[in-house]
Design an enzyme around this catalytic site. Structure first.
Site, short mmCIF file in Angstrom:
data_model
loop_
_atom_site.label_atom_id
_atom_site.label_comp_id
_atom_site.label_asym_id
_atom_site.label_seq_id
_atom_site.Cartn_x
_atom_site.Cartn_y
_atom_site.Cartn_z
N TYR A 1 -6.77 -3.47 12.50
CA TYR A 1 -7.52 -2.26 12.16
C TYR A 1 -8.98 -2.41 12.56
O TYR A 1 -9.87 -2.30 11.74
CB TYR A 1 -7.38 -1.98 10.66
CG TYR A 1 -6.00 -1.44 10.32
CD1 TYR A 1 -5.75 -0.08 10.38
CD2 TYR A 1 -4.96 -2.29 9.99
CE1 TYR A 1 -4.48 0.43 10.11
CE2 TYR A 1 -3.69 -1.80 9.73
CZ TYR A 1 -3.46 -0.43 9.78
OH TYR A 1 -2.22 0.07 9.52
N GLU B 1 0.83 -1.84 14.16
CA GLU B 1 0.04 -0.89 13.38
C GLU B 1 -1.36 -0.82 13.94
O GLU B 1 -1.91 -1.85 14.35
CB GLU B 1 -0.09 -1.32 11.90
CG GLU B 1 1.13 -1.14 11.06
CD GLU B 1 0.92 -1.54 9.59
OE1 GLU B 1 -0.22 -1.47 9.10
OE2 GLU B 1 1.92 -1.93 8.96
N GLU C 1 3.40 -8.24 6.95
CA GLU C 1 2.14 -8.87 6.55
C GLU C 1 2.27 -9.82 5.38
O GLU C 1 1.55 -9.70 4.39
CB GLU C 1 1.09 -7.79 6.24
CG GLU C 1 0.73 -6.95 7.44
CD GLU C 1 -0.48 -6.04 7.17
OE1 GLU C 1 -0.91 -5.95 6.01
OE2 GLU C 1 -0.97 -5.44 8.13
N ASP D 1 0.82 -1.21 0.00
CA ASP D 1 0.00 0.00 0.00
C ASP D 1 0.86 1.27 0.00
O ASP D 1 0.71 2.13 0.85
CB ASP D 1 -0.91 -0.07 1.25
CG ASP D 1 -1.87 1.10 1.34
OD1 ASP D 1 -2.35 1.55 0.30
OD2 ASP D 1 -2.13 1.56 2.48
C1 GCB Z 1 -1.43 -2.41 6.66
C2 GCB Z 1 -0.14 -2.31 5.95
C3 GCB Z 1 0.20 -0.90 5.54
C4 GCB Z 1 -1.05 -0.20 5.01
C5 GCB Z 1 -2.07 -0.15 6.12
C6 GCB Z 1 -3.39 0.50 5.66
O1 GCB Z 1 -1.73 -3.35 7.34
O2 GCB Z 1 0.92 -2.88 6.66
O3 GCB Z 1 1.22 -0.93 4.58
O4 GCB Z 1 -0.78 1.06 4.51
O5 GCB Z 1 -2.36 -1.44 6.55
O6 GCB Z 1 -3.55 1.69 5.84
O7 GCB Z 1 -4.19 -0.20 5.07
#
Ligand code: GCB
Length: 652
Positions: free
Chosen positions: A504, A540, A451, A207
């Site tokens: 997330y 994260e 990931e 990403d």
């Molecule tokens: C993740 C990735 C990261 C993305 C982020 C997102 O898990 O490691 O590279 O930018 O999520 O914002 O989706």
């Protein structure tokens, strides 16, 4: 031979060939000036051309490297360092996939071309992704991988005639394949009712935008013909005695003497030794402490290495000085220890990313980012998702910002990318990365990937081998990779020292429902810890936020939602950090560019700062939290505690 290679690398069928091994022999010390060494940066404007021919091979067919680039067609001015993508007004160049050509004429000091006792080295800090280099039309180097430096000894070439300048040509291909790091695929569209002839796109599973070009400085430097090629430092502490173990590698002579001096920050010699390896003992050593963990963080000694070598032409001397921080790192079942004290990572994930320059190195940006980190009270970051510039790592050493150093293993999503071909390349990348960054006290852990598809069957062998290899290269640091797989299915986590988990909640899952975060996050931690009894970092978490969007009650994409989501995470982190959670890294430090997609409004907006480094509301929330956490992890005897004082935010 070269044509074949160039052909194989054309965008229509990228296939990588093993090129790295020869380059892996020997050291990769950062070029520093000394009594015996000079350096000349080649930053500035280079001539540039993208090869838009259908097969992208015109440059090789017409041998553009043989004569000045302007003679084979029109050229553009291209700044170095910079990505080439965002400096122009041509949309085709922004999304270009294939070979681009850079060229620059360098004027050399007379001594470099006439003194045969001088070794002249060309060093490319970063060329994304695959690079071939010629000097005066002669092939001198090839390198795979966009985030680590490579070099060529060009002494013979520049000393072979009455030359006072040399022409450096660098062809760079940004095509990714399932076997590159990061991986990618080229998708051809052959339905001529929908797509023009020859239509293809490059797809990736990571990403961030696949910026390309010469992202870091290209420079020339000299050493004597007998020279200090590599230094490896590891440190330990016994009571109050600092132990500095050194190993020094010499090239160009079998007959030599080595002297080493360890100087304190005031330039006083505190220990000295001789020979290619040994241990220096420093009574009452000043330890290297992380920022906000000690009154005097980031104490650096200097290791001065002096070589006197015998050559056919008489004695030769070489001098190299390396900053050294004395500190220890250890991991227990539930703690991450620095100098024997529990360390809690409160920091960020970053990207090398900015307007116009893309991933190009930029001093003002670097200094601004460090000022923001210190304002925030961040004591750590992860180099998501590739190794960053060496100058940045040096600042981490100087400011005490702890680093989880990550390889470009991002987006390993296909089984093909877990094959032996990929693994072999990944092992080489870890060698290059450890070789470059092994002496930074700020680096406390290696991350081999972000990931990956770690629940696919080949992942077990892949990560077992990769992590074992990294530990063999550097037994002094823990190793991890960052997972988003489930605790039951992940086949790589059994081999890591610290579990790094991304999640997330209420963003990609149950979006809009912050009320589920506490339960889901607590379950996440409990499952991982029950299964493995290893310390855990929330590597994260975050929410997409458009600066200036406000909604109360909070709605997704508003600044209030980002704050609200963070607060829910913090409630659980505050419970679990008393047990086994050893860190939290926000996604992301700043907004950054990605590929275009319906999920991304001009890039990823999960930054707590905008891409221009202005704070969103969440930055103030995190700042309050990080300074509070800093107070709790303060280990110095002194009564003075870190305080977040307005106007002098990082002095205490
Ligand atoms: C993740 C990735 C990261 C993305 C982020 C997102 O898990 O490691 O590279 O930018 O999520 O914002 O989706």
């Amino acid at each position: 031979m070269l044509r074949e290679r160039a052909g194989a690398w054309a965008v229509l069928g990228p296939l990588l060939w093993g090129c790295g091994l020869a380059l892996l022999q020997g050291g990769m010390l950062y070029p520093r000036e000394s009594r015996s060494r000079e350096r000349k940066e080649l930053d500035g404007l280079w001539s540039f051309r993208a090869d838009f021919s259908d097969n992208r091979r015109q440059g090789f067919e017409q041998q553009w490297y043989r004569a000045p680039l302007r003679e084979s067609g029109p050229t553009l001015d291209m700044p170095v360092p910079s990505s080439f993508n965002d400096v122009g007004q041509d949309g085709r160049l922004r999304s270009f996939v294939g070979w681009v050509w850079y060229e620059r004429e360098a004027t050399l000091p007379q001594r470099w071309t006439q003194d045969l006792g001088t070794r002249v080295v060309l060093r490319i800090g970063s060329a994304h992704y695959y690079a071939i280099v010629w000097v005066n039309g002669v092939h001198v180097a090839e390198h795979e991988g966009g985030h680590l430096p490579f070099e060529a000894d060009i002494s013979k070439l520049v000393q072979s005639g009455p030359l006072s300048s040399c022409r450096i040509t660098i062809a760079i291909n940004n095509t990714l394949s399932p076997y590159t790091l990061p991986p990618g695929t080229i998708l051809y569209q052959t339905d001529t009712s929908k797509y023009p002839k020859g239509y293809f796109v490059q797809n990736t599973n990571f990403d961030f935008f696949n910026y390309a070009g010469l992202h870091r400085s290209v420079l020339l430097y000299t050493t004597p013909i007998s020279y200090i090629d590599d230094i490896t430092i590891t440190t330990d502490v016994d009571q109050d005695i600092g132990l500095v173990n050194y190993q020094i590698f010499i090239q160009g002579s079998e007959l030599f003497q080595l002297e080493v001096f360890l100087l304190d920050a005031d330039g006083r010699t505190v220990a000295q030794g001789t020979g290619g390896q040994g241990q220096l003992q420093v009574p009452r050593a000043h330890l290297w402490w992380p920022y906000l963990m000690h009154e005097h963080p980031a104490y650096l000694y200097s290791l001065e290495v002096r070589l006197t070598a015998q050559t056919a032409d008489g004695p030769v001397s070489d001098f190299y000085t390396l900053p050294v921080g004395i500190r220890t790192v250890a991991v227990t079942e539930s703690r991450f220890l620095i100098n024997g004290k529990p360390f809690y990572f409160h920091g960020v994930n970053k990207h090398e990313d900015a307007d116009i320059r893309g991933k190009g190195f930029d001093w003002p940006l670097l200094v601004k980012d460090f000022n923001l980190l210190r304002w925030l009270g961040a004591n750590a970051f992860r180099t998501s998702h590739y190794p960053y510039a060496e100058e940045l790592m040096q600042l981490c050493d100087r400011y005490g910002i702890v680093v989880i150093d990550e390889s470009p293993g991002a987006g390993i999503a296909l089984a093909q990318s877990l094959s032996n071909v990929s693994l072999q390349h990944h092992l080489e990348v870890m060698e290059e990365m450890v070789r470059r960054d092994k002496n930074h006290p700020a680096v406390v852990m290696w991350s081999v990937a972000n990931e990956p598809a770690s629940s696919l069957k080949p992942a077990g062998y892949y990560f077992k081998t990769l992590i074992a290899h990294t530990k063999a290269l550097d037994p002094s640091r823990p190793v991890t990779f960052v997972t988003k797989s489930s605790y039951e299915a992940d086949l790589g986590v059994p081999y890591v020292d610290v579990i790094c988990v991304n999640s997330y909640y209420s963003w990609y899952h149950d979006y809009g429902h912050m009320e589920v975060i506490q339960l889901q996050l607590a379950t996440q931690f409990e499952n991982w810890y029950r299964t493995y009894q290893k310390p855990i970092i929330q590597s994260e978490y975050g929410a997409e936020t458009i600066a200036g969007f406000h909604q109360d009650p909070p709605l997704m994409f508003s600044e209030e939602y980002q704050k609200g989501l963070l607060e829910q995470y913090h409630l659980v982190l505050d419970q679990k950090r008393k047990e086994y959670v050893v860190g939290e890294l926000i996604w992301n430090f700043a907004d950054f560019m990605t590929d275009q997609s319906p999920q991304r409004a001009i890039g990823n907006r999960k930054g707590i700062f905008t891409r221009q480094r202005q704070p969103k509301s969440a930055a103030f929330l995190l700042r309050e939290r990080y300074w509070k956490l800093a107070n709790e992890t303060w280990h110095h005897q002194s009564a003075v505690k870190p305080q977040c004082v307005e106007n002098s935010p990082f002095i205490f």
